[in-house]
Design a protein around this motif. Structure first.
Motif, PDB file in Angstrom:
ATOM      1  N   TRP A  49       0.336 -23.844  -4.620  1.00  0.00           N
ATOM      2  CA  TRP A  49       1.101 -24.655  -5.574  1.00  0.00           C
ATOM      3  C   TRP A  49       1.051 -24.073  -6.989  1.00  0.00           C
ATOM      4  O   TRP A  49       1.928 -24.377  -7.807  1.00  0.00           O
ATOM      5  CB  TRP A  49       0.632 -26.103  -5.557  1.00  0.00           C
ATOM      6  N   MET A  50       0.069 -23.244  -7.287  1.00  0.00           N
ATOM      7  CA  MET A  50       0.108 -22.521  -8.569  1.00  0.00           C
ATOM      8  C   MET A  50       1.302 -21.579  -8.611  1.00  0.00           C
ATOM      9  O   MET A  50       1.829 -21.267  -9.682  1.00  0.00           O
ATOM     10  CB  MET A  50      -1.193 -21.744  -8.788  1.00  0.00           C
ATOM     11  N   TRP A  51       1.722 -21.107  -7.431  1.00  0.00           N
ATOM     12  CA  TRP A  51       3.009 -20.401  -7.333  1.00  0.00           C
ATOM     13  C   TRP A  51       4.151 -21.385  -7.108  1.00  0.00           C
ATOM     14  O   TRP A  51       5.210 -21.265  -7.720  1.00  0.00           O
ATOM     15  CB  TRP A  51       2.986 -19.405  -6.178  1.00  0.00           C
ATOM     16  N   GLY A  52       3.935 -22.366  -6.241  1.00  0.00           N
ATOM     17  CA  GLY A  52       5.027 -23.199  -5.739  1.00  0.00           C
ATOM     18  C   GLY A  52       5.696 -24.062  -6.786  1.00  0.00           C
ATOM     19  O   GLY A  52       6.918 -24.228  -6.755  1.00  0.00           O
TER      20      GLY A  52
ATOM     21  N   LEU B 285       4.898 -24.534   3.641  1.00  0.00           N
ATOM     22  CA  LEU B 285       3.899 -23.904   2.779  1.00  0.00           C
ATOM     23  C   LEU B 285       2.671 -23.459   3.561  1.00  0.00           C
ATOM     24  O   LEU B 285       1.724 -22.943   2.972  1.00  0.00           O
ATOM     25  CB  LEU B 285       3.491 -24.855   1.654  1.00  0.00           C
ATOM     26  N   ALA B 286       2.670 -23.669   4.885  1.00  0.00           N
ATOM     27  CA  ALA B 286       1.659 -23.088   5.791  1.00  0.00           C
ATOM     28  C   ALA B 286       0.235 -23.422   5.385  1.00  0.00           C
ATOM     29  O   ALA B 286      -0.625 -22.531   5.275  1.00  0.00           O
ATOM     30  CB  ALA B 286       1.858 -21.567   5.879  1.00  0.00           C
ATOM     31  N   TYR B 287      -0.044 -24.709   5.193  1.00  0.00           N
ATOM     32  CA  TYR B 287      -1.411 -25.107   4.843  1.00  0.00           C
ATOM     33  C   TYR B 287      -2.391 -24.753   5.962  1.00  0.00           C
ATOM     34  O   TYR B 287      -2.141 -25.055   7.125  1.00  0.00           O
ATOM     35  CB  TYR B 287      -1.488 -26.625   4.634  1.00  0.00           C
ATOM     36  N   PRO B 288      -3.527 -24.141   5.628  1.00  0.00           N
ATOM     37  CA  PRO B 288      -4.606 -24.080   6.605  1.00  0.00           C
ATOM     38  C   PRO B 288      -5.276 -25.473   6.680  1.00  0.00           C
ATOM     39  O   PRO B 288      -5.179 -26.230   5.707  1.00  0.00           O
ATOM     40  CB  PRO B 288      -5.566 -23.043   6.021  1.00  0.00           C
ATOM     41  N   PRO B 289      -5.909 -25.831   7.788  1.00  0.00           N
ATOM     42  CA  PRO B 289      -6.209 -24.985   8.949  1.00  0.00           C
ATOM     43  C   PRO B 289      -5.045 -24.838   9.945  1.00  0.00           C
ATOM     44  O   PRO B 289      -5.169 -24.074  10.890  1.00  0.00           O
ATOM     45  CB  PRO B 289      -7.383 -25.714   9.603  1.00  0.00           C
TER      46      PRO B 289
ATOM     47  N   THR C  21      -2.195 -14.733  -2.192  1.00  0.00           N
ATOM     48  CA  THR C  21      -2.495 -15.852  -1.299  1.00  0.00           C
ATOM     49  C   THR C  21      -2.111 -15.530   0.136  1.00  0.00           C
ATOM     50  O   THR C  21      -2.884 -15.783   1.079  1.00  0.00           O
ATOM     51  CB  THR C  21      -1.761 -17.120  -1.768  1.00  0.00           C
ATOM     52  N   LEU C  22      -0.905 -14.972   0.334  1.00  0.00           N
ATOM     53  CA  LEU C  22      -0.480 -14.604   1.682  1.00  0.00           C
ATOM     54  C   LEU C  22      -1.347 -13.479   2.252  1.00  0.00           C
ATOM     55  O   LEU C  22      -1.629 -13.455   3.460  1.00  0.00           O
ATOM     56  CB  LEU C  22       0.988 -14.191   1.679  1.00  0.00           C
ATOM     57  N   ALA C  23      -1.770 -12.544   1.399  1.00  0.00           N
ATOM     58  CA  ALA C  23      -2.655 -11.469   1.860  1.00  0.00           C
ATOM     59  C   ALA C  23      -3.989 -12.049   2.342  1.00  0.00           C
ATOM     60  O   ALA C  23      -4.528 -11.630   3.384  1.00  0.00           O
ATOM     61  CB  ALA C  23      -2.883 -10.452   0.740  1.00  0.00           C
ATOM     62  N   MET C  24      -4.520 -13.017   1.618  1.00  0.00           N
ATOM     63  CA  MET C  24      -5.781 -13.658   2.023  1.00  0.00           C
ATOM     64  C   MET C  24      -5.612 -14.411   3.342  1.00  0.00           C
ATOM     65  O   MET C  24      -6.490 -14.353   4.221  1.00  0.00           O
ATOM     66  CB  MET C  24      -6.256 -14.600   0.919  1.00  0.00           C
ATOM     67  N   LEU C  25      -4.481 -15.109   3.508  1.00  0.00           N
ATOM     68  CA  LEU C  25      -4.237 -15.816   4.763  1.00  0.00           C
ATOM     69  C   LEU C  25      -4.132 -14.835   5.923  1.00  0.00           C
ATOM     70  O   LEU C  25      -4.645 -15.103   7.025  1.00  0.00           O
ATOM     71  CB  LEU C  25      -2.956 -16.652   4.649  1.00  0.00           C
TER      72      LEU C  25
ATOM     73  N   GLY D  82     -17.354 -20.928   5.712  1.00  0.00           N
ATOM     74  CA  GLY D  82     -17.715 -20.933   4.302  1.00  0.00           C
ATOM     75  C   GLY D  82     -16.546 -20.908   3.345  1.00  0.00           C
ATOM     76  O   GLY D  82     -16.735 -20.850   2.124  1.00  0.00           O
ATOM     77  N   GLY D  83     -15.313 -20.945   3.887  1.00  0.00           N
ATOM     78  CA  GLY D  83     -14.131 -20.957   3.026  1.00  0.00           C
ATOM     79  C   GLY D  83     -13.718 -22.369   2.659  1.00  0.00           C
ATOM     80  O   GLY D  83     -14.427 -23.343   2.933  1.00  0.00           O
ATOM     81  N   ASN D  84     -12.550 -22.493   2.059  1.00  0.00           N
ATOM     82  CA  ASN D  84     -12.099 -23.804   1.588  1.00  0.00           C
ATOM     83  C   ASN D  84     -10.585 -23.889   1.671  1.00  0.00           C
ATOM     84  O   ASN D  84      -9.884 -23.183   0.926  1.00  0.00           O
ATOM     85  CB  ASN D  84     -12.560 -24.024   0.142  1.00  0.00           C
ATOM     86  N   PRO D  85     -10.027 -24.726   2.550  1.00  0.00           N
ATOM     87  CA  PRO D  85      -8.570 -24.867   2.626  1.00  0.00           C
ATOM     88  C   PRO D  85      -7.945 -25.334   1.315  1.00  0.00           C
ATOM     89  O   PRO D  85      -6.798 -24.997   1.023  1.00  0.00           O
ATOM     90  CB  PRO D  85      -8.370 -25.909   3.739  1.00  0.00           C
ATOM     91  N   MET D  86      -8.693 -26.107   0.519  1.00  0.00           N
ATOM     92  CA  MET D  86      -8.142 -26.582  -0.754  1.00  0.00           C
ATOM     93  C   MET D  86      -7.878 -25.435  -1.724  1.00  0.00           C
ATOM     94  O   MET D  86      -7.027 -25.552  -2.608  1.00  0.00           O
ATOM     95  CB  MET D  86      -9.085 -27.594  -1.401  1.00  0.00           C
ATOM     96  N   MET D  87      -8.613 -24.328  -1.577  1.00  0.00           N
ATOM     97  CA  MET D  87      -8.326 -23.170  -2.422  1.00  0.00           C
ATOM     98  C   MET D  87      -6.922 -22.653  -2.130  1.00  0.00           C
ATOM     99  O   MET D  87      -6.181 -22.289  -3.044  1.00  0.00           O
ATOM    100  CB  MET D  87      -9.357 -22.060  -2.192  1.00  0.00           C
ATOM    101  N   TYR D  88      -6.555 -22.607  -0.835  1.00  0.00           N
ATOM    102  CA  TYR D  88      -5.193 -22.189  -0.480  1.00  0.00           C
ATOM    103  C   TYR D  88      -4.172 -23.131  -1.093  1.00  0.00           C
ATOM    104  O   TYR D  88      -3.165 -22.682  -1.665  1.00  0.00           O
ATOM    105  CB  TYR D  88      -5.039 -22.167   1.043  1.00  0.00           C
TER     106      TYR D  88
END
Length: 659
Positions: free
Chosen positions: A280-283, A171-175, A249-253, A269-275
């Protein structure tokens, strides 16, 4: 210059791993064999006209399933490599980097490039036949959807031998997936391979929603549709709502990686938890996207091989649609441990428990369908019956994981791995295997060999329990997921080694089951007996009224439906000497084949490949090609063609009288 070429080649191609070199050789030999066979047997024109440019939903479905089986092989080999690495402590079979790459690609391939195309293949082949339609609503779009999936899958799969594979998890979590921690091109392959195929999946969802709602034959009201068609409708509605989330989501990444954006980077200023929320809203709906069609397959099979109407038709429909709705309210149970707070965790715990209720309703409906039925145990029914205990265990462990305090202990362990595979293999893979065996005669005009099929069934099922039951124990013993090795003290003192050995043996048993399936298909092709009446299972739904395989136009005259299980009821009327009168034959309008879907998707592949390597001289021409093909299509007058009555009569006589 020669040194520059060598430097480029060493960076462009993956080197230094014997397994990768073996993959290079196998890919090269396979391509040579395909080109040689097509040239030797003079099949290039046949391939282009009959398959690459086709808009026939049945052929597109067959291509989806063929690709899915190839991806099952690729993902299965990844699984065997991982289980070999984990069989013993301190194994040096795979290094950490290679293990992470295989771990990442295994999950992506099995969900997006095996389960999804298998599902779309069954949709394409059966849904129009079940609702009495001659085609899908948008045949051109259907072809484009397949080729976008195909080229997206090719782009993702080539990463192992070109550029380097993604290795930040499936699922390619950032960071981890950000440019700082994954500076290579692997994550770009991940983003664009999934992005291109995901666009095709979204278009397929739209296509089948419109097909089901607008293309049903006269009398086929919604509450008369076969249950597999209902499952397709619920799944495709979920696709329409979930896949745009994945696309964005993938476009933002990619913007984070390519243009220095900071959607998901804390220091910007971003947030990995948003990703993690977005993915998971898709997953989590994605899990139900692939399992709902399996529920539809089981509903058809239980009714057919029990010689009874499906018990509780209305409740099954309500359960199916409620699962599709509830699936969007459970995503946060994937990160109870992230510190969202007691109220948030409680809400998602309750919704996760609630979604088990309609699933339980379906289990009881299937059991009541079999109750006092005249059950026969052909291969499709064996796969369907084996699903019930498997999915019940998976459901029970899912309810355990839905309890937030307990999930703090289970979540990062092999207990979760066992649960996840319990429902996705026992539910999705077993379901799609059952559908493949069940509808194979309709696709190809002959049944698969039962004896070899039962060998495959038992190896798969025994191997499944041998592989995944020990993993529940490993999780409770404290073995965490995402590890590529453990030491001897953990293996002996904590008891991990014996259970890991058993689990690995089970994985190889499933691999043997797959080999039996390949043998079964090859043997059946060589030694098959032609299906002469189009109804080898004494089926209940409309597709079994057609010859096998169905003609290009499906129905010579559109059937008129009066009830659920319309073909079963029609057979009863035929026995009583009161068949439904058929309308006179008329010319049938069909769409023309088109090369544009293949060409446009190839341009998408070129553009994606360019973005992977930041080669704008590749990406820009690819995007221009996409735009040009869209413009060409917009000016194209695709009026189709008519099949004359005489040709229909000739086709019906040959297909229904074939021996």
């Amino acid at each position: 210059m020669w040194e520059n070429i060598k430097t480029f080649a060493s960076e462009f191609f993956v080197t230094g791993d014997p397994l990768i070199y073996g993959a290079d050789v196998s890919i090269a030999l396979t391509l040579v064999a395909i080109v040689f066979a097509l040239t030797y047997f003079k099949k290039w024109q046949w391939l282009w006209k009959e398959w690459i440019t086709t808009v026939d939903h049945k052929k597109i479905g067959i291509m989806y399933i063929l690709c899915s089986i190839l991806m099952l092989f690729r993902g299965g080999v990844d699984a065997l490599l991982m289980r070999t690495q984990l069989a013993m402590p301190d194994m040096q079979f795979l290094n950490a980097e290679h293990y992470n790459a295989i771990f990442t690609t295994h999950g992506v391939i099995m969900i997006l490039f095996m389960a999804m195309p298998f599902m779309f293949g069954l949709f394409n082949i059966m849904v129009p036949l079940q609702i009495g339609a001659r085609d899908v609503a948008f045949p051109f779009l259907n072809s484009l959807s397949f080729w976008l999936f195909f080229w997206g899958a090719m782009l993702f799969n080539m990463s192992f031998v070109i550029g380097g594979s993604p290795d930040a998890g499936w699922l390619a979590y950032p960071p981890l997936s950000g440019i700082d921690h994954s500076p290579g091109v692997g994550q770009n392959f991940y983003i664009w391979g999934i992005q291109i195929s995901g666009i095709g999946s979204l278009m397929t969802g739209i296509n089948f929603v419109v097909t089901i709602l607008k293309m049903r034959t006269p009398g086929m009201k919604l509450m008369r549709m076969p249950m597999f068609t209902w499952s397709a409708l619920s799944s495709c509605l979920t696709i329409m709502l979930a896949f745009p989330i994945l696309t964005v989501t993938l476009a933002m990444l990619f913007i984070d990686r390519f243009a220095g954006g900071h959607f998901f980077t804390l220091d910007g200023g971003g947030n990995p938890m948003m990703y993690i929320n977005l993915i998971w809203m898709w997953g989590h709906p994605e899990v139900y996207i692939v399992v709902l069609p399996a529920f539809g397959v089981f509903s058809e099979i239980f009714a057919t091989f029990s010689k009874k109407k499906l018990f509780g038709y209305t409740s099954m429909v309500l359960a199916m649609m409620s699962i599709a709705i509830f699936s969007f309210f459970t995503w946060a149970h994937h990160f109870f441990t992230m510190g969202s707070g007691a109220n948030v965790n409680a809400f998602f715990a309750v919704t996760t428990m609630l979604i088990a209720i309609p699933t339980g309703v379906k289990i009881f409906n299937w059991l009541f369908t079999m109750y006092k039925g005249k059950i026969t145990f052909e291969t499709p029914m064996l796969w369907a019956i084996s699903f019930i205990p498997c999915f019940v265990i998976g459901g029970m462990t899912g309810v355990m994981l839905s309890v937030a305090p307990a999930d703090f202990q289970f979540h990062n362990s092999y207990f979760l791995i066992a649960h996840f595979h319990q429902v996705l293999i026992g539910g999705v893979v077993f379901g799609f295997f059952a559908g493949l065996y069940y509808w194979w005669p309709k696709m190809f005009g002959f049944r698969l060999n039962e004896r070899i099929g039962k060998w495959a069934f038992w190896f798969w099922n025994i191997g499944f329990y041998v592989c995944f039951m020990p993993q529940y124990g490993l999780g409770l013993m404290g073995m965490t997921r995402r590890v590529n090795e453990y030491d001897w003290s953990q293996g002996w003192d904590m008891g991990w080694m014996p259970l890991n050995i058993v689990s690995t043996v089970g994985a190889f048993l499933m691999g043997i089951g797959f080999i039996f399936q390949v043998w079964q298909i090859a043997y059946s092709i060589k030694n098959h007996k032609r299906d002469v009446n189009g109804d080898p299972w004494n089926g209940r739904t409309l597709e079994w009224s057609l010859p096998s395989p169905a003609p290009v136009y499906n129905f010579a005259t559109l059937p008129k439906i009066q009830e659920v299980d319309s073909w079963w009821e029609e057979k009863e009327r035929i026995k009583a000497g009161k068949p439904t009168p058929q309308a006179p034959l008329e010319p049938i309008h069909m769409p023309d084949n088109s090369a544009i879907p293949f060409i446009q998707s190839l341009f998408w592949f070129i553009a994606g490949f360019g973005f992977v390597f930041n080669w704008m001289f590749f990406a820009i021409p690819g995007l221009i090609g996409v735009a040009v093909t869209m413009i060409v299509r917009s000016f194209q007058k695709d009026e189709g063609y008519y099949i004359p009555v005489d040709e229909i009569k000739k086709t019906e006589a040959s297909t229904r009288g074939a021996g």
